[in-house]
Design a protein around this motif. Structure first.
Motif, PDB file in Angstrom:
ATOM      1  N   ASN A 129      11.149  25.052 -27.596  1.00 27.67           N
ATOM      2  CA  ASN A 129      11.309  25.673 -26.441  1.00 27.67           C
ATOM      3  C   ASN A 129      11.407  25.015 -25.297  1.00 27.67           C
ATOM      4  O   ASN A 129      12.084  25.239 -24.380  1.00 27.67           O
ATOM      5  CB  ASN A 129      10.243  26.571 -26.338  1.00 27.67           C
ATOM      6  CG  ASN A 129       9.850  27.896 -27.293  1.00 27.67           C
ATOM      7  OD1 ASN A 129      10.964  28.279 -27.880  1.00 27.67           O
ATOM      8  ND2 ASN A 129       8.887  28.258 -27.641  1.00 27.67           N
ATOM      9  N   LYS A 130      11.102  23.666 -25.263  1.00 26.27           N
ATOM     10  CA  LYS A 130      11.107  22.825 -24.056  1.00 26.27           C
ATOM     11  C   LYS A 130      12.534  22.643 -24.015  1.00 26.27           C
ATOM     12  O   LYS A 130      12.928  22.289 -22.711  1.00 26.27           O
ATOM     13  CB  LYS A 130      10.064  21.625 -24.288  1.00 26.27           C
ATOM     14  CG  LYS A 130      10.083  20.676 -23.077  1.00 26.27           C
ATOM     15  CD  LYS A 130       9.618  21.537 -21.739  1.00 26.27           C
ATOM     16  CE  LYS A 130       8.037  21.766 -22.035  1.00 26.27           C
ATOM     17  NZ  LYS A 130       7.254  22.113 -20.717  1.00 26.27           N
ATOM     18  N   VAL A 131      13.081  22.033 -24.969  1.00 26.00           N
ATOM     19  CA  VAL A 131      14.560  21.698 -24.860  1.00 26.00           C
ATOM     20  C   VAL A 131      15.166  22.925 -24.240  1.00 26.00           C
ATOM     21  O   VAL A 131      16.229  22.694 -23.281  1.00 26.00           O
ATOM     22  CB  VAL A 131      14.909  21.345 -26.038  1.00 26.00           C
ATOM     23  CG1 VAL A 131      16.665  20.994 -26.149  1.00 26.00           C
ATOM     24  CG2 VAL A 131      14.423  20.079 -26.767  1.00 26.00           C
ATOM     25  N   LYS A 132      15.108  24.106 -24.661  1.00 24.14           N
ATOM     26  CA  LYS A 132      15.858  25.264 -24.209  1.00 24.14           C
ATOM     27  C   LYS A 132      15.777  25.400 -22.680  1.00 24.14           C
ATOM     28  O   LYS A 132      16.446  25.686 -21.877  1.00 24.14           O
ATOM     29  CB  LYS A 132      15.354  26.334 -24.935  1.00 24.14           C
ATOM     30  CG  LYS A 132      15.961  26.383 -26.476  1.00 24.14           C
ATOM     31  CD  LYS A 132      15.624  27.819 -27.331  1.00 24.14           C
ATOM     32  CE  LYS A 132      16.007  28.000 -28.654  1.00 24.14           C
ATOM     33  NZ  LYS A 132      15.687  29.214 -29.284  1.00 24.14           N
ATOM     34  N   GLU A 133      14.429  25.350 -22.343  1.00 22.35           N
ATOM     35  CA  GLU A 133      14.027  25.546 -20.989  1.00 22.35           C
ATOM     36  C   GLU A 133      14.986  24.714 -20.167  1.00 22.35           C
ATOM     37  O   GLU A 133      15.392  25.042 -19.167  1.00 22.35           O
ATOM     38  CB  GLU A 133      12.607  25.140 -20.733  1.00 22.35           C
ATOM     39  CG  GLU A 133      11.652  26.215 -20.998  1.00 22.35           C
ATOM     40  CD  GLU A 133      10.124  25.899 -20.780  1.00 22.35           C
ATOM     41  OE1 GLU A 133       9.821  24.656 -20.258  1.00 22.35           O
ATOM     42  OE2 GLU A 133       9.133  26.764 -21.000  1.00 22.35           O
TER      43      GLU A 133
ATOM     44  N   PHE B  11      14.391  30.171 -12.027  1.00 20.58           N
ATOM     45  CA  PHE B  11      13.161  30.848 -11.720  1.00 20.58           C
ATOM     46  C   PHE B  11      12.625  31.431 -13.067  1.00 20.58           C
ATOM     47  O   PHE B  11      11.432  31.297 -13.051  1.00 20.58           O
ATOM     48  CB  PHE B  11      13.529  32.065 -10.858  1.00 20.58           C
ATOM     49  CG  PHE B  11      13.128  31.865  -9.300  1.00 20.58           C
ATOM     50  CD1 PHE B  11      12.089  30.986  -9.096  1.00 20.58           C
ATOM     51  CD2 PHE B  11      13.956  32.088  -8.436  1.00 20.58           C
ATOM     52  CE1 PHE B  11      11.942  30.500  -7.813  1.00 20.58           C
ATOM     53  CE2 PHE B  11      13.773  31.922  -7.268  1.00 20.58           C
ATOM     54  CZ  PHE B  11      12.544  31.200  -6.908  1.00 20.58           C
ATOM     55  N   ASN B  12      13.672  31.922 -14.046  1.00 17.71           N
ATOM     56  CA  ASN B  12      13.106  32.450 -15.161  1.00 17.71           C
ATOM     57  C   ASN B  12      12.551  31.598 -16.001  1.00 17.71           C
ATOM     58  O   ASN B  12      11.913  31.855 -17.004  1.00 17.71           O
ATOM     59  CB  ASN B  12      14.472  33.066 -15.939  1.00 17.71           C
ATOM     60  CG  ASN B  12      14.086  34.176 -16.880  1.00 17.71           C
ATOM     61  OD1 ASN B  12      13.320  35.192 -16.729  1.00 17.71           O
ATOM     62  ND2 ASN B  12      14.586  34.299 -18.089  1.00 17.71           N
ATOM     63  N   GLN B  13      12.842  30.086 -15.807  1.00 17.56           N
ATOM     64  CA  GLN B  13      12.100  29.202 -16.856  1.00 17.56           C
ATOM     65  C   GLN B  13      10.718  28.840 -15.972  1.00 17.56           C
ATOM     66  O   GLN B  13      10.302  27.452 -16.198  1.00 17.56           O
ATOM     67  CB  GLN B  13      13.170  28.006 -16.945  1.00 17.56           C
ATOM     68  CG  GLN B  13      14.285  28.583 -17.650  1.00 17.56           C
ATOM     69  CD  GLN B  13      14.157  29.205 -18.890  1.00 17.56           C
ATOM     70  OE1 GLN B  13      13.405  28.604 -19.793  1.00 17.56           O
ATOM     71  NE2 GLN B  13      14.940  30.338 -18.938  1.00 17.56           N
ATOM     72  N   ASN B  14      10.108  29.274 -15.214  1.00 20.10           N
ATOM     73  CA  ASN B  14       9.049  29.130 -14.390  1.00 20.10           C
ATOM     74  C   ASN B  14       9.357  27.653 -13.768  1.00 20.10           C
ATOM     75  O   ASN B  14       8.324  26.998 -13.768  1.00 20.10           O
ATOM     76  CB  ASN B  14       7.818  29.076 -15.330  1.00 20.10           C
ATOM     77  CG  ASN B  14       6.510  28.873 -14.449  1.00 20.10           C
ATOM     78  OD1 ASN B  14       6.368  29.584 -13.485  1.00 20.10           O
ATOM     79  ND2 ASN B  14       5.594  28.005 -15.102  1.00 20.10           N
ATOM     80  N   ALA B  15      10.504  27.773 -13.134  1.00 17.30           N
ATOM     81  CA  ALA B  15      10.721  26.524 -12.130  1.00 17.30           C
ATOM     82  C   ALA B  15      11.224  27.098 -10.959  1.00 17.30           C
ATOM     83  O   ALA B  15      11.435  28.223 -10.747  1.00 17.30           O
ATOM     84  CB  ALA B  15      11.595  25.558 -12.850  1.00 17.30           C
TER      85      ALA B  15
END
Length: 281
Positions: A3-7, A126-130
Motif C-alpha cells: 500500500n505504501k508503494v501504491k500511495e 489529497f486522496n493519499q492523505n498528503a
C-alpha cells in the motif's frame, strides 16, 4: 505491491500534474490561484531575481512545521515529499523549458486547462492523505477540525492570495484567479469523490449460491445476507448486499446477467466506505 508503494505512485502522478498545470498554463499568465505556487507567483513579481520554484520551497518549509505539529507525522512526511517534488519540477521546468509568454494567449483557456490539470493532481494527492504544500496544509487543518470539504477548505485558504495578486497584476487578473480558485475547489471535491466511489449492490436471485461463490472466490469480497419474503410471490427470499468497486461491479453485473437475467438488482453510489478491505475509519 504494498500500500505504501501504491500511495507514492499516486502521489507522483498527482505531483507531475500539479507542476505541469502550474508551469504550462497558470504561471505564464500570472494566474495566482492560491497555494504556495500562487503566493510564489505574486512574490516573484516583486522579487524577480528569485525563481518561483525557489520561493515555493521557502514558503513550504515554514508550513511543514505546522503540518507536523497539527496534522501528524504521516501527513507531514508525505506532504514534504509532494511539495518539494512540485517545487523541484517547477524549478527544473523554468531552467530547461523557459516560457516567456503564455501558451495560447487566451487567459480564460489557460485558466480552465491549468485549474483542471492541477485540480485533478491535487485531488489525487489529497486522496493519499498528503498535500502539495502551501495553503493546502491550512485547508487540511480546516478539514480536520471543522469537517469542511477539502475543496471548500482550499477555496477559503486561497482566496486571500488572489486578493494580493490584484496589487501585483491588476484587478482583471485577480478576478480570473478568483474564478480559478472557485473552479479548483469543485474539481478537487469531484476527483476525491470519484476516486472513492463504491457501489452498494443488493441482489435477489434464485441462483443465490452461485452468486455468493462468485463474490467470495472471484471478486474476493464479502457480503451480508438478509432474509425476506416476496410481496407478490409470497416466497421466502435471500438478499445479498455487498459493497464493491466500479470495476468489480461491472464484472458482477455481467456474471449475474449471464447466470440469471431475471435477477432483481439495486445499486447505490457510496463515497465513503470504512472497514476491512477499504479505508481505515
Amino acid at each position: 505491491m504494498s500500500n505504501k508503494v501504491k500511495e507514492y505512485i499516486y502521489i507522483n502522478i498527482g505531483v507531475v500534474m500539479v507542476a505541469l498545470g502550474m508551469y504550462v498554463f497558470l504561471m505564464p499568465s500570472n494566474l495566482a490561484t492560491g497555494g504556495a505556487n500562487g503566493l510564489a507567483i505574486v512574490l516573484n513579481y516583486f522579487i524577480p531575481i528569485l525563481p518561483v520554484g525557489v520561493i515555493m520551497v521557502f514558503i513550504n518549509i515554514i508550513l511543514f512545521v505546522i503540518a507536523f505539529i497539527v496534522i501528524g507525522k504521516g501527513f507531514g512526511f508525505k506532504t514534504i515529499y509532494a511539495s518539494l517534488a512540485v517545487s523541484l519540477l517547477v524549478y527544473v521546468f523554468e531552467k530547461v523549458f523557459p516560457m516567456e509568454t503564455s501558451l495560447t494567449g487566451d487567459i480564460l483557456l489557460e485558466l480552465i486547462f491549468g485549474i483542471v490539470i492541477t485540480g485533478v493532481g491535487m485531488g489525487i494527492v489529497f486522496n493519499q492523505n498528503a498535500s502539495t504544500g502551501g495553503t493546502d496544509i491550512s485547508a487540511k487543518i480546516l478539514h480536520k477540525f471543522f469537517h469542511i470539504n477539502l475543496g471548500k477548505a482550499v477555496f477559503l485558504s486561497d482566496i486571500v492570495i488572489t486578493v494580493f495578486s490584484a496589487f501585483a497584476f491588476g484587478i482583471n487578473i485577480a478576478m480570473y484567479a478568483m474564478l480559478g480558485v472557485l473552479l479548483n475547489s469543485f474539481v478537487i471535491d469531484y476527483i476525491i469523490d470519484g476516486l472513492n466511489l463504491r457501489k452498494e449492490v443488493t441482489i435477489v436471485s434464485d441462483h443465490f449460491d452461485e452468486i455468493k461463490t462468485y463474490i467470495i472466490e472471484t471478486l474476493d469480497r464479502s457480503f451480508t445476507i438478509y432474509y425476506g419474503k416476496g410481496g407478490y410471490s409470497n416466497l421466502d427470499k435471500k438478499l445479498i448486499t455487498t459493497v464493491i468497486s466500479k470495476r468489480e461491479f461491472i464484472r458482477l453485473r455481467t456474471f449475474i446477467n449471464e447466470l440469471d437475467s431475471n435477477a432483481f438488482v439495486t445499486v447505490k453510489n457510496t463515497h465513503e466506505v470504512y472497514g476491512d478491505g477499504f479505508s481505515e475509519l
